[in-house]
Design an enzyme around this catalytic site. Structure first.
Site, PDB file in Angstrom:
ATOM      1  N   GLU A  64       0.849  -1.193   0.000  1.00 25.08           N
ATOM      2  CA  GLU A  64       0.000   0.000   0.000  1.00 25.08           C
ATOM      3  C   GLU A  64       0.889   1.249   0.000  1.00 25.08           C
ATOM      4  OE1 GLU A  64      -2.250  -0.799   3.572  1.00 25.08           O
ATOM      5  OE2 GLU A  64      -2.897  -2.709   2.720  1.00 25.08           O
ATOM      6  N   LEU A  77      -6.104  -1.775  -0.669  1.00 21.29           N
ATOM      7  CA  LEU A  77      -5.865  -1.895   0.772  1.00 21.29           C
ATOM      8  C   LEU A  77      -6.351  -3.247   1.300  1.00 21.29           C
ATOM      9  CD1 LEU A  77      -6.602   0.890   3.392  1.00 21.29           C
ATOM     10  CD2 LEU A  77      -6.691  -1.545   3.932  1.00 21.29           C
ATOM     11  N   GLU A 119      -4.301  -6.594   3.248  1.00 19.34           N
ATOM     12  CA  GLU A 119      -3.107  -7.389   3.584  1.00 19.34           C
ATOM     13  C   GLU A 119      -3.287  -8.834   3.137  1.00 19.34           C
ATOM     14  OE1 GLU A 119      -4.582  -5.170   5.633  1.00 19.34           O
ATOM     15  OE2 GLU A 119      -2.988  -3.685   5.298  1.00 19.34           O
ATOM     16  N   GLN A 140       1.981  -2.172   6.005  1.00 20.20           N
ATOM     17  CA  GLN A 140       2.333  -0.851   6.543  1.00 20.20           C
ATOM     18  C   GLN A 140       2.730  -0.879   8.014  1.00 20.20           C
ATOM     19  OE1 GLN A 140      -0.543   2.175   5.398  1.00 20.20           O
ATOM     20  NE2 GLN A 140       0.446   2.362   3.405  1.00 20.20           N
ATOM     21  N   PHE A 141       2.162  -1.816   8.756  1.00 18.81           N
ATOM     22  CA  PHE A 141       2.540  -1.994  10.164  1.00 18.81           C
ATOM     23  C   PHE A 141       2.585  -3.492  10.452  1.00 18.81           C
ATOM     24  CE2 PHE A 141       0.985   2.294   9.921  1.00 18.81           C
ATOM     25  CZ  PHE A 141       1.815   3.005  10.785  1.00 18.81           C
ATOM     26  N   PHE A 156      -0.329  -5.781  11.240  1.00 18.14           N
ATOM     27  CA  PHE A 156      -1.252  -6.226  10.190  1.00 18.14           C
ATOM     28  C   PHE A 156      -0.920  -7.621   9.676  1.00 18.14           C
ATOM     29  CE2 PHE A 156      -1.712  -1.443   8.909  1.00 18.14           C
ATOM     30  CZ  PHE A 156      -2.235  -1.168  10.167  1.00 18.14           C
ATOM     31  N   HIS A 216      -0.948  -0.564  16.220  1.00 13.77           N
ATOM     32  CA  HIS A 216       0.100  -0.120  15.292  1.00 13.77           C
ATOM     33  C   HIS A 216       1.466  -0.097  15.973  1.00 13.77           C
ATOM     34  CE1 HIS A 216      -3.463   1.469  13.228  1.00 13.77           C
ATOM     35  NE2 HIS A 216      -2.738   1.718  12.153  1.00 13.77           N
TER      36      HIS A 216
END
Ligand SMILES: Cc1ncc(C[n+]2csc(CCOP(=O)(O)OP(=O)(O)O)c2C)c(N)n1
Ligand SMILES: [Mg+2]
Lengths: 321, 338
Positions: free
Chosen positions: A30, A59, A61, A83-84, A87, A130
């Site tokens: 992403e 978007l 995962e 992104q984190f 996820f 996060h």
């Protein structure tokens, strides 16, 4: 020849060089194109390598991880970003059941030379979903090679090896380290997977630490009245137990500090390896230090309460003498 | 009583005989599998394909050897056979023996054959579709015109992962054909209770071509899947096809099927058995004779007998083999002495 670059620059350089070197490498995730990733980790790659090799994804995962698996089996070498690190759980089946197991259940026919990377760790006030460190989750699933990065030098050398490795590799930078600077060779280099590094030599106590905790362990080492050896596992699975054991045989004391939750965390596993196999080299019971058994809270004083501080690490070291 | 109308044969005679032969191969192989499972020779679960043979063989015949198949649903063995995996390797895998396609590491739910471009099965229903999209991406990046066919059951279409795969395939117009084998049941949950009129309608919001067909008609499946594959090969992107079939077998061996209505079940057997219907059709159209059919069956029975013998004689794995294939070692750079 070396120069100073930041940790995220080291990450971007690693991907850049591997995209350049091997036309089968592609990057997707992403917001990896112009946006360049939440921390700048993919900055400039899209402009240089184009949309065929550097792709924004929708978007999901599940889509990113599942597609990475298929693409790898199909003969290319995907580097996919979540992104984190938290996820990993939103792609739970792909991360826990599919990627690490398909090569095995196929009897070795399926090869999945993919890398998933995901910024992990707490400290920026990102809250409970996060901020987690997930190498304990991943280390519990045989099939993943689980790698962490502690310095810009590590980040670049280990990431390049992760991309070249023929196993699925989960590569975990730490977001608090993004802007830290360090010496990185001008020349091309890689660092071995599956090998721990003795980062600081000492005689009295072995501290095992990685990512942000490595830096806090160094602070702690400066505070205590003991000669501290710091071992950075780098790869958590499969773990280089021998380098840690060798250090403990020399020092007789072990502190394991890691940013995974203490309950069923990495710390207990590492300590157990030493207790079971090198018990008589220990002069004191091993000490384990990790994130308290709570979700990571947002408010900075609460967040820091959850994390091991340099003081907590120093206390842990001193408790062994 | 439902009257079987004589239907024309829409393929050439050789193809027609091959389609029938392959369906019979699945049926005879599975009948034997059921027996051997009943005798305790086969560990784990056994899910059979009865009622799906037309769907499996039709799609198998539509594919080129270089096209990938990523299987889903729970009717698996028929798909392995339709992709061309040799019967002895499948049977030995069901037995968990070293001669199996996966050396006993996978079993009935995980037969894969990478050389024949059978990816295998996710076993967690609905998790095979995103890898299928990834296979499509790999083929596209490598500049081939190979296509990926991926199957799923009606039950599996409720997983978010299935819908994500449609999003991703549509996003890059990847060469993927999604086949939903709607057999009206997900174990005991009726597909009827799902809201779309046709499960292929799930492709509509992504602007994909969709088809809902009688999946018990092997020729219909063959033509429909062939068209979808051609579109994908020509760069026109993914298609969603619903093959409406009936499950003429329990969910798995041992399921007592207390949830099924006897009358409807009986009617389905009468009307929707893909093998029985096609056999009649070829006989009535003079494509095959009873004698030729008997020979065909006898040959397949011999093949299956050989597969059983191979599986029985194939050694059990050494316990140490459990540690094989977890990692490819050494890891990159490991032991190189920095
Ligand atoms: C994610 C997941 N949930 C549940 C199951 C257990 N299970 C196996 S097959 C099945 C039914 C599947 O139905 P469908 O997708 O219609 O395929 P069919 O069995 O009809 O071929 C279930 C619930 C599973 N294997 N994976
Ligand atoms: Mg079903």
């Amino acid at each position: 020849m070396t120069r100073e670059i930041t940790y995220v620059q080291a990450i971007a350089e690693a991907i850049d060089e591997e995209l350049e070197r091997d036309e089968e490498v592609i990057l997707f995730g992403e917001d990896v194109e112009e946006f360049g990733g939440n921390f700048g980790e993919t900055e400039g790659l899209y402009e240089k390598h184009g949309r065929n090799r550097v792709r924004n994804t929708p978007l999901s995962e599940i889509g990113i991880a599942g597609m990475a698996l298929g693409a790898a089996v199909g003969g290319i070498r995907p580097v996919a970003e979540l992104q984190f690190a938290d996820f990993a759980a939103t792609a739970g089946d792909e991360i826990f059941n599919q990627i690490p197991k398909q090569p095995y259940v196929s009897g070795g026919q399926i090869e999945a030379p993919l890398t998933i990377f995901a910024p992990s760790g707490a400290g920026i006030g990102a809250g409970a979903q996060h901020s987690q460190s997930v190498h304990s989750w991943l280390g519990n699933v045989p099939g993943w090679v689980v790698v962490t990065a502690t310095t810009p030098y590590d980040a670049k050398g280990l990431f390049k090896s992760a991309i070249r490795d023929d196993n699925p590799v989960f590569f975990l930078p730490h977001k608090m380290l993004s802007e830290t600077k360090g010496e990185v060779p001008e020349e091309e280099y890689t660092l071995p997977l599956g090998e721990a590094a003795v980062e600081e030599e000492g005689e009295d106590v072995t501290v095992v630490a990685t990512q942000l905790m490595f830096h806090r362990a160094k602070e702690a080492a400066a505070e205590v009245d003991a000669d501290v050896e710091i071992v950075n596992p780098r790869t958590f699975a499969p773990l280089d137990t021998e380098t840690i054991a060798e250090s403990v045989r020399k020092t007789g004391r072990l502190v394991v500090v890691d940013e995974t939750v203490e309950r069923y965390g990495t710390q207990g596993h590492i300590a157990n390896e030493i207790v079971e196999n090198d018990f008589f080299s220990l002069d004191a019971p091993p000490k384990t230090i990790g994130v308290k058994d709570i979700p990571i809270p947002l408010s900075p004083p609460l967040e820091q309460e959850a994390l091991p501080s340099a003081d907590r690490i120093a206390d842990g070291i001193e408790s062994l003498f | 009583m439902w009257d079987r109308m004589t239907q024309n044969v829409s393929v050439d005679d050789d193809t027609a005989r091959d389609l029938l032969e392959e369906m019979l191969r699945i049926d005879i192989f599975e009948e034997e599998t059921k027996e051997r499972f009943g005798e305790g020779e086969i560990p784990g679960f056994v899910h059979l394909s009865g009622g799906h043979e037309g769907s499996h063989v039709g799609m198998g015949a539509a594919m080129r050897d270089d096209d990938w198949l990523a299987v889903g649903g729970a009717r698996l063995i028929g798909q392995y056979i339709a992709k061309g995996v040799p019967l002895p390797e499948i049977m030995a895998e069901l037995y968990g023996r070293v001669g199996g396609s996966n050396k006993g590491h996978g079993g009935q739910m995980h037969v894969s054959d990478v050389d024949r471009k059978l990816y295998g099965h996710a076993a967690t229903i609905g998790s095979g579709q995103n890898p299928a999209v990834g296979l499509g991406l790999a083929e596209e990046m490598k500049g081939t015109d190979n296509v990926v066919v991926t199957t799923i059951g009606d039950g599996g279409t409720s997983r978010g992962s299935f819908h994500t795969a449609l999003v991703f395939a549509a996003y890059w117009d990847l060469p993927v054909v999604f086949i939903i084998e709607n057999n009206e049941w997900a174990i005991s949950t009726p597909a009827e209770s799902l809201s779309p009129d046709h499960l292929s309608d799930y492709g509509i919001p992504h602007n994909m071509p969709t088809e809902s067909i009688d999946g018990s008609d092997v020729e219909k499946v063959y033509h429909t899947v062939s068209e979808a594959i051609e579109r994908a090969r020509d760069g026109e992107g993914p298609t969603v096809i619903e093959n409406r079939v009936v499950r003429l077998v329990p969910h798995f061996e041992g399921d007592k099927e207390t949830y099924r209505d006897e009358e409807a079940y009986e009617r389905a057997r009468e009307e929707k058995d893909p093998i029985e219907n096609y056999r009649e059709r070829l006989l009535e159209n003079g494509v095959i004779t009873e004698d030729e059919l008997d020979d065909m069956v006898a040959n397949i029975e011999a093949e299956v007998e050989e597969a059983i013998e191979f599986a029985r004689e194939s050694p059990e794995p050494e316990p140490e083999a459990a540690y094989d294939h977890v990692y490819k070692l050494p890891l990159y750079g490991q032991g190189d002495g920095q």
